[in-house]
Motif scaffolding. Sequence first.
Motif, PDB file in Angstrom:
ATOM      1  N   GLU A  42       0.812  -1.218   0.000  1.00  0.00           N
ATOM      2  CA  GLU A  42       0.000   0.000   0.000  1.00  0.00           C
ATOM      3  C   GLU A  42       0.849   1.274   0.000  1.00  0.00           C
ATOM      4  OE1 GLU A  42      -2.958   0.061  -0.675  1.00  0.00           O
ATOM      5  OE2 GLU A  42      -4.181  -1.449   0.335  1.00  0.00           O
ATOM      6  N   SER A  43       2.162   1.133   0.025  1.00  0.00           N
ATOM      7  CA  SER A  43       3.055   2.289   0.054  1.00  0.00           C
ATOM      8  C   SER A  43       4.275   1.971  -0.803  1.00  0.00           C
ATOM      9  CB  SER A  43       3.485   2.582   1.505  1.00  0.00           C
ATOM     10  OG  SER A  43       4.196   1.468   2.025  1.00  0.00           O
ATOM     11  N   PRO A  44       5.163   2.935  -1.041  1.00  0.00           N
ATOM     12  CA  PRO A  44       6.393   2.639  -1.786  1.00  0.00           C
ATOM     13  C   PRO A  44       7.215   1.555  -1.091  1.00  0.00           C
ATOM     14  CG  PRO A  44       6.042   5.006  -1.649  1.00  0.00           C
ATOM     15  CD  PRO A  44       5.027   4.379  -0.757  1.00  0.00           C
ATOM     16  N   TYR A  45       7.954   0.788  -1.870  1.00  0.00           N
ATOM     17  CA  TYR A  45       8.737  -0.306  -1.300  1.00  0.00           C
ATOM     18  C   TYR A  45       9.893   0.223  -0.444  1.00  0.00           C
ATOM     19  CZ  TYR A  45      12.072   0.495  -5.173  1.00  0.00           C
ATOM     20  OH  TYR A  45      12.961   1.042  -6.051  1.00  0.00           O
ATOM     21  N   ARG A 229      -1.828 -14.038 -18.951  1.00  0.00           N
ATOM     22  CA  ARG A 229      -1.711 -14.274 -17.523  1.00  0.00           C
ATOM     23  C   ARG A 229      -2.403 -13.129 -16.809  1.00  0.00           C
ATOM     24  NH1 ARG A 229       3.136 -13.293 -16.069  1.00  0.00           N
ATOM     25  NH2 ARG A 229       3.623 -15.001 -14.644  1.00  0.00           N
ATOM     26  N   MET A 230      -3.224 -13.419 -15.804  1.00  0.00           N
ATOM     27  CA  MET A 230      -3.988 -12.363 -15.152  1.00  0.00           C
ATOM     28  C   MET A 230      -4.187 -12.639 -13.675  1.00  0.00           C
ATOM     29  SD  MET A 230      -8.007 -12.958 -15.972  1.00  0.00           S
ATOM     30  CE  MET A 230      -8.384 -12.036 -14.482  1.00  0.00           C
ATOM     31  N   ILE A 231      -4.447 -11.558 -12.942  1.00  0.00           N
ATOM     32  CA  ILE A 231      -4.736 -11.624 -11.513  1.00  0.00           C
ATOM     33  C   ILE A 231      -6.055 -10.914 -11.267  1.00  0.00           C
ATOM     34  CG2 ILE A 231      -3.985 -10.934  -9.201  1.00  0.00           C
ATOM     35  CD1 ILE A 231      -1.106 -10.898 -10.346  1.00  0.00           C
ATOM     36  N   ALA A 232      -6.956 -11.582 -10.564  1.00  0.00           N
ATOM     37  CA  ALA A 232      -8.231 -10.978 -10.161  1.00  0.00           C
ATOM     38  C   ALA A 232      -8.301 -11.016  -8.638  1.00  0.00           C
ATOM     39  CB  ALA A 232      -9.410 -11.738 -10.765  1.00  0.00           C
ATOM     40  N   GLU A 233      -8.628  -9.894  -8.035  1.00  0.00           N
ATOM     41  CA  GLU A 233      -8.731  -9.856  -6.574  1.00  0.00           C
ATOM     42  C   GLU A 233     -10.155  -9.525  -6.156  1.00  0.00           C
ATOM     43  OE1 GLU A 233      -7.475  -6.222  -4.358  1.00  0.00           O
ATOM     44  OE2 GLU A 233      -6.122  -5.958  -6.069  1.00  0.00           O
ATOM     45  N   VAL A 379       1.427  -4.814   3.440  1.00  0.00           N
ATOM     46  CA  VAL A 379       1.067  -5.606   2.271  1.00  0.00           C
ATOM     47  C   VAL A 379      -0.454  -5.651   2.122  1.00  0.00           C
ATOM     48  CG1 VAL A 379       1.093  -7.792   3.559  1.00  0.00           C
ATOM     49  CG2 VAL A 379       1.418  -7.797   1.082  1.00  0.00           C
ATOM     50  N   ARG A 380      -0.890  -5.414   0.925  1.00  0.00           N
ATOM     51  CA  ARG A 380      -2.330  -5.462   0.635  1.00  0.00           C
ATOM     52  C   ARG A 380      -2.756  -6.893   0.334  1.00  0.00           C
ATOM     53  NH1 ARG A 380      -4.846  -2.099  -4.437  1.00  0.00           N
ATOM     54  NH2 ARG A 380      -6.635  -3.423  -4.907  1.00  0.00           N
ATOM     55  N   LEU A 381      -1.946  -7.586  -0.465  1.00  0.00           N
ATOM     56  CA  LEU A 381      -2.245  -8.967  -0.803  1.00  0.00           C
ATOM     57  C   LEU A 381      -1.031  -9.618  -1.448  1.00  0.00           C
ATOM     58  CD1 LEU A 381      -2.597  -8.836  -4.118  1.00  0.00           C
ATOM     59  CD2 LEU A 381      -4.873  -8.047  -3.550  1.00  0.00           C
ATOM     60  N   VAL A 382      -1.096 -10.929  -1.559  1.00  0.00           N
ATOM     61  CA  VAL A 382      -0.071 -11.704  -2.253  1.00  0.00           C
ATOM     62  C   VAL A 382      -0.749 -12.417  -3.421  1.00  0.00           C
ATOM     63  CG1 VAL A 382       1.619 -13.572  -2.076  1.00  0.00           C
ATOM     64  CG2 VAL A 382       1.222 -12.041  -0.123  1.00  0.00           C
ATOM     65  N   ALA A 383      -0.078 -12.408  -4.555  1.00  0.00           N
ATOM     66  CA  ALA A 383      -0.594 -13.087  -5.739  1.00  0.00           C
ATOM     67  C   ALA A 383       0.491 -14.017  -6.276  1.00  0.00           C
ATOM     68  CB  ALA A 383      -0.999 -12.069  -6.812  1.00  0.00           C
ATOM     69  N   GLY A 384       0.136 -14.821  -7.248  1.00  0.00           N
ATOM     70  CA  GLY A 384       1.122 -15.739  -7.810  1.00  0.00           C
ATOM     71  C   GLY A 384       0.725 -16.191  -9.200  1.00  0.00           C
ATOM     72  N   LEU A 385       1.708 -16.267 -10.088  1.00  0.00           N
ATOM     73  CA  LEU A 385       1.475 -16.722 -11.444  1.00  0.00           C
ATOM     74  C   LEU A 385       2.523 -17.767 -11.804  1.00  0.00           C
ATOM     75  CD1 LEU A 385       0.783 -13.256 -13.099  1.00  0.00           C
ATOM     76  CD2 LEU A 385      -0.898 -15.098 -12.845  1.00  0.00           C
ATOM     77  N   ALA A 386       2.099 -18.808 -12.471  1.00  0.00           N
ATOM     78  CA  ALA A 386       3.013 -19.860 -12.905  1.00  0.00           C
ATOM     79  C   ALA A 386       2.887 -20.024 -14.406  1.00  0.00           C
ATOM     80  CB  ALA A 386       2.692 -21.176 -12.200  1.00  0.00           C
ATOM     81  N   ILE A 404      -3.524 -22.934 -15.734  1.00  0.00           N
ATOM     82  CA  ILE A 404      -2.849 -23.036 -14.445  1.00  0.00           C
ATOM     83  C   ILE A 404      -3.433 -21.962 -13.553  1.00  0.00           C
ATOM     84  CG2 ILE A 404      -0.623 -23.003 -13.253  1.00  0.00           C
ATOM     85  CD1 ILE A 404       0.673 -23.492 -16.014  1.00  0.00           C
ATOM     86  N   SER A 405      -3.865 -22.353 -12.356  1.00  0.00           N
ATOM     87  CA  SER A 405      -4.567 -21.403 -11.498  1.00  0.00           C
ATOM     88  C   SER A 405      -4.130 -21.548 -10.049  1.00  0.00           C
ATOM     89  CB  SER A 405      -6.081 -21.626 -11.607  1.00  0.00           C
ATOM     90  OG  SER A 405      -6.782 -20.710 -10.803  1.00  0.00           O
ATOM     91  N   TRP A 406      -3.959 -20.413  -9.391  1.00  0.00           N
ATOM     92  CA  TRP A 406      -3.705 -20.377  -7.943  1.00  0.00           C
ATOM     93  C   TRP A 406      -4.791 -19.542  -7.285  1.00  0.00           C
ATOM     94  CZ3 TRP A 406       2.218 -18.848  -7.568  1.00  0.00           C
ATOM     95  CH2 TRP A 406       2.989 -19.914  -8.025  1.00  0.00           C
ATOM     96  N   LEU A 407      -5.252 -19.997  -6.126  1.00  0.00           N
ATOM     97  CA  LEU A 407      -6.136 -19.207  -5.265  1.00  0.00           C
ATOM     98  C   LEU A 407      -5.349 -18.908  -4.003  1.00  0.00           C
ATOM     99  CD1 LEU A 407      -9.145 -18.171  -5.029  1.00  0.00           C
ATOM    100  CD2 LEU A 407      -9.503 -20.124  -3.516  1.00  0.00           C
ATOM    101  N   ILE A 408      -5.109 -17.620  -3.730  1.00  0.00           N
ATOM    102  CA  ILE A 408      -4.263 -17.223  -2.607  1.00  0.00           C
ATOM    103  C   ILE A 408      -5.030 -16.254  -1.716  1.00  0.00           C
ATOM    104  CG2 ILE A 408      -2.074 -16.197  -1.916  1.00  0.00           C
ATOM    105  CD1 ILE A 408      -0.930 -16.940  -4.612  1.00  0.00           C
ATOM    106  N   GLN A 409      -5.218 -16.633  -0.464  1.00  0.00           N
ATOM    107  CA  GLN A 409      -5.909 -15.769   0.487  1.00  0.00           C
ATOM    108  C   GLN A 409      -4.887 -14.975   1.284  1.00  0.00           C
ATOM    109  OE1 GLN A 409      -8.967 -17.714   2.848  1.00  0.00           O
ATOM    110  NE2 GLN A 409      -9.305 -19.243   1.242  1.00  0.00           N
ATOM    111  N   SER A 410      -5.056 -13.663   1.297  1.00  0.00           N
ATOM    112  CA  SER A 410      -4.186 -12.766   2.070  1.00  0.00           C
ATOM    113  C   SER A 410      -5.065 -11.950   2.995  1.00  0.00           C
ATOM    114  CB  SER A 410      -3.387 -11.855   1.135  1.00  0.00           C
ATOM    115  OG  SER A 410      -2.607 -12.597   0.239  1.00  0.00           O
ATOM    116  N   GLY A 411      -5.552 -12.580   4.050  1.00  0.00           N
ATOM    117  CA  GLY A 411      -6.422 -11.859   4.965  1.00  0.00           C
ATOM    118  C   GLY A 411      -7.704 -11.426   4.275  1.00  0.00           C
TER     119      GLY A 411
END
Length: 450
Positions: A42-45, A229-233, A379-386, A404-411
């Motif tokens: 949520e902020s600069p690294y 390749r895509m990420i949906a939150e 951290v807002r969330l974690v994602a992953g792509l393979a 190929i699909s990952w489901l990742i829960q980050s709170g």
Amino acid sequence: MPAVIRTPIDNSGRLQFADDLFARRHRGLGSPIANQWIWRLESPYDPDRLRHIATGLAGGGLSRRLHRAKLPGARDLWTNADREPSIELYDDTLPAAEIADWLQERHGDHLDPHEGLTYRLTAINLDDGTSVVSLLLAHAVGDGGSVLDAVCRASRGEPLRLPPVPASGWDRLRAEAADSRAQWRAVRDWATARRRAKQDGTAARATKAPRVYPRTTPNPDPHAWRMPRMIAEFDTETMTKVAAEHGGSTNAWFINVVADLLVRIDHVPVDRGDVPVSLPMSDFQPGDVRANSTRVAMVEVPRDVLDRRDLAEIKRLSKAAYIRLGQAGPGLVPVPLAMMQMLPDAVLDKLPQPPAAACMASNLPQLPDEYRYAMGEDVRLVAGLAGYQNATAQDAYDVGGGIISWLIQSGPRTTLNLVAAEPDRVPDLAFLKSLVVEELGSWGLTVEVW
């Protein structure tokens, strides 16, 4: 119920079967396969924090070098690479709308386990005040279990050390001769178990009819096609509530979603109604030096179960699949993997490439805090792509397509992460995004797509 069969852990540092297949791809037998883990902050690294993590990774189990065996039959060996940390922190600011393109470019960055270049940690700030961190990792050197362990260890400053560099001269040859004998014993044990399986009728479970694919409209420009390749939150609480309302868990919901996607793109065998979904399951244990310890269960979901969205039945079917996997012995393996690992590249390259799974669905319901917050506290969330690096349409055709699909829960936030090796059925990223948004919307989820 029969006892679960556990294979003894091989902590010798010798390559496992999956390591060997992935490493050969980096030698030119197909497109290399890499996993990309992504943290959205949520902020600069924080550059100092990322350099600390990169240093921990450089001294740990993900930073490996492959040593080729000289004796036929012996397996290659992993040791720590002990290279300088691989990290690149971008000074410029990226428009948030271009994050997907930036991640796609990072996924194509060069990796080479034979030279010890096995991961790349990169970060960039976005123009909306947030930032994104990418950890690209050669699949040959780490699956889900090993990367979770390595990042947590890097956070604590306790890197995993692998066996030492191989001895030289006669000591090395003796060690390789011992491993070669063990490999041949594994082939002999497989043959014995296979004969017993045929006698008691369980061998038939090791073979399946070849997959048959529906006809498709060819991609209009296969030479220009690149794997989308895509990420949906979306909101975790809403997803959990939806799963419960349909009588199942979030894992059952995930299986239903990816099976629906296979049906929507018409990638299901035409000779039966069941939809196959492969479920990776980690066998990683503390202190495990294996690069890849994942096993895969298979669940086949009847079309009428999907149509009803009967998550209770999908939960039952997936539980049975996990039990079958735990009880599977060497007699049920259709090919002696030790013998396959002995084949030289020139021979293996001439063999038909086995088809990939129609869908690999990896569910990570709970990330350790040391992993989730490794790159930043906000951290807002974690994602992953393979997926396959820089893969062409022909590469996708060679493995038979699939997703190929990952489901990742980050709170509070969850990501559904998808890669489609489908040049004809999923021609571009816009098509994939539309497909996923429509599917998740049908479950009542409000989705943000990267």
